[in-house]
Every structure is written in structure tokens, then in C-alpha cells.
Design a protein around this motif. Sequence first.
Motif, mmCIF file in Angstrom:
data_model
loop_
_atom_site.group_PDB
_atom_site.id
_atom_site.type_symbol
_atom_site.label_atom_id
_atom_site.label_comp_id
_atom_site.label_asym_id
_atom_site.label_seq_id
_atom_site.Cartn_x
_atom_site.Cartn_y
_atom_site.Cartn_z
ATOM 1 N N ILE A 45 10.655 -4.879 22.271
ATOM 2 C CA ILE A 45 9.950 -3.478 22.952
ATOM 3 C C ILE A 45 8.825 -4.231 23.935
ATOM 4 O O ILE A 45 8.069 -5.043 23.396
ATOM 5 C CB ILE A 45 9.270 -2.841 21.761
ATOM 6 C CG1 ILE A 45 10.491 -2.133 21.023
ATOM 7 C CG2 ILE A 45 8.375 -1.718 22.615
ATOM 8 C CD1 ILE A 45 9.627 -1.346 19.922
ATOM 9 N N HIS A 47 6.480 -3.945 27.516
ATOM 10 C CA HIS A 47 5.974 -3.004 28.765
ATOM 11 C C HIS A 47 6.104 -3.893 29.951
ATOM 12 O O HIS A 47 5.901 -4.930 30.137
ATOM 13 C CB HIS A 47 4.271 -2.941 28.476
ATOM 14 C CG HIS A 47 3.913 -1.835 27.781
ATOM 15 N ND1 HIS A 47 3.919 -1.725 26.666
ATOM 16 C CD2 HIS A 47 3.766 -0.465 27.985
ATOM 17 C CE1 HIS A 47 3.245 -0.814 25.843
ATOM 18 N NE2 HIS A 47 3.503 0.030 26.612
ATOM 19 N N ALA A 98 16.309 -1.510 31.061
ATOM 20 C CA ALA A 98 15.671 -0.648 30.169
ATOM 21 C C ALA A 98 14.531 0.189 30.866
ATOM 22 O O ALA A 98 13.613 -0.437 31.412
ATOM 23 C CB ALA A 98 15.423 -1.097 28.796
ATOM 24 N N PRO A 100 11.268 2.477 31.483
ATOM 25 C CA PRO A 100 10.093 2.624 30.531
ATOM 26 C C PRO A 100 10.145 4.243 29.883
ATOM 27 O O PRO A 100 10.603 5.099 30.736
ATOM 28 C CB PRO A 100 8.795 2.573 31.557
ATOM 29 C CG PRO A 100 9.443 2.602 32.963
ATOM 30 C CD PRO A 100 10.829 2.317 32.717
ATOM 31 N N ALA A 101 9.447 4.116 28.999
ATOM 32 C CA ALA A 101 9.566 5.453 28.086
ATOM 33 C C ALA A 101 8.497 6.552 28.734
ATOM 34 O O ALA A 101 7.544 5.873 29.419
ATOM 35 C CB ALA A 101 9.341 5.210 26.637
ATOM 36 N N GLY A 102 8.268 7.508 28.266
ATOM 37 C CA GLY A 102 7.241 8.547 28.647
ATOM 38 C C GLY A 102 7.546 9.242 29.867
ATOM 39 O O GLY A 102 8.275 8.922 30.538
ATOM 40 N N ARG A 105 6.549 7.656 32.644
ATOM 41 C CA ARG A 105 7.062 6.286 32.752
ATOM 42 C C ARG A 105 6.281 5.064 32.774
ATOM 43 O O ARG A 105 6.016 4.208 33.271
ATOM 44 C CB ARG A 105 8.055 6.038 34.016
ATOM 45 C CG ARG A 105 8.895 7.110 34.445
ATOM 46 C CD ARG A 105 9.919 6.685 35.286
ATOM 47 N NE ARG A 105 11.413 7.127 35.275
ATOM 48 C CZ ARG A 105 12.249 7.027 34.138
ATOM 49 N NH1 ARG A 105 11.933 6.427 33.196
ATOM 50 N NH2 ARG A 105 13.454 7.219 34.532
ATOM 51 N N GLY A 107 5.443 3.797 29.570
ATOM 52 C CA GLY A 107 5.497 3.464 28.168
ATOM 53 C C GLY A 107 6.360 2.063 28.103
ATOM 54 O O GLY A 107 6.583 1.563 29.169
ATOM 55 N N SER A 108 6.585 1.413 26.832
ATOM 56 C CA SER A 108 7.467 0.425 26.838
ATOM 57 C C SER A 108 8.931 0.739 27.296
ATOM 58 O O SER A 108 9.534 1.770 26.814
ATOM 59 C CB SER A 108 7.267 -0.233 25.310
ATOM 60 O OG SER A 108 7.613 0.604 24.623
ATOM 61 N N SER A 109 9.454 -0.393 27.545
ATOM 62 C CA SER A 109 10.965 -0.664 27.572
ATOM 63 C C SER A 109 11.575 -0.950 26.268
ATOM 64 O O SER A 109 11.127 -2.022 25.691
ATOM 65 C CB SER A 109 11.467 -1.135 28.656
ATOM 66 O OG SER A 109 11.054 -0.949 30.027
ATOM 67 N N THR A 110 12.566 -0.564 25.773
ATOM 68 C CA THR A 110 13.087 -0.729 24.403
ATOM 69 C C THR A 110 14.680 -1.478 24.474
ATOM 70 O O THR A 110 15.343 -0.652 25.340
ATOM 71 C CB THR A 110 13.105 0.381 23.544
ATOM 72 O OG1 THR A 110 11.468 0.685 23.326
ATOM 73 C CG2 THR A 110 13.592 -0.322 22.167
#
Length: 167
Positions: A45, A47, A98, A100-102, A105, A107-110
Motif C-alpha cells: 500500500i 501513496h 493501481a 489511488p483510492a478515494g 483520488r 488515497g493510497s494505491s493498493t
Amino acid sequence: MNRALNWTGQALLYGCFAVAIAVFTRWPVYHPLGPDMAQIKVSFIHHGQRLAECRPYTEEEKAKMAPNMRRAMKCERERSPVSIEVDLDGKTVLQRTAAPAGLSRDGSSTVYQRLDVPAGEHQITVRLNDSAQTGDFAYQREETIHLKPAQVLVVDFNLDKGGIVLQ
């Protein structure tokens, strides 16, 4: 008489249930990997870098803000996607980007991927890019590894440990 039949039937059903559980604890035998296989798990995980550089607010922008909201710098929230490539013995076995989350955009990439590989000696190369502004991979690690049967090698990313970590 009726009460004795109820107790006997209940004991018989519980006994059948116990036998079924005992059978399924031993059979069928489960093998997560083949006899001469090992596993590589890519799991991290992270950023990505910000897509835009922070910049100072102009005087006009500061005037439009409430006094308690005025800051010196404006930093956009959106982050870059993270790309990873894994080569094993010169052949690319994983290539993933991946996002980014949120909603913003930011958040972290998983990434989580399991790769079953033959046990033995391998040349592994892992490349990671966390900035959309550069086309090159910012982090790279190349190493010769020896995997024993049923061994699990974890590929992680940790800046405190120098970037790409093989453990």
C-alpha cells in the motif's frame, strides 16, 4: 417410551454429525501449492506522488478565503497511480497499475497479487513508479533468489527500508 426414542434419535443425529466433522478434518487433503512450487506475493500500500506541485496562493485567492482558512501554499489532493512490474528470469510475470483510492483520488494505491512459481533459483527484478510526471521507474531492485518448495517470498514497498523489500 416416546421420550426414550427422542433421546436415542437425538444421540444418533449428534453422533452422525460428529463423524461427518471428523471425516472432513482429514479428507480431502488440501495442498495450497504443488510439491515443487513456491509462491511470490506482491503486496503493498503506497501513496503516489502528487500530480501537481504545491504553489503559493495569489493575493486575489487569499482575499476570497475566510481569514481562518488562509494558508501560504495550495496543494492539490490528487495523487499519481502506482505502477509495478515484476520480471522473473527475464520474463515479465506481473505488470500492474493501481489507481489511488478515494473520491478525490488522494488515497493510497493498493496491489496484492500471488504468483505460483517453480522452486529453485531465480533472477527477480521489481520496478515501481509512483509519479505520473516521469516515465521511468523511480525504484528498482534486482536480485538472485533461491526459493524452497512451499516457501513464500513477499515483495513489499517501504521507504524507511530503502524502497522495494523482498522478505
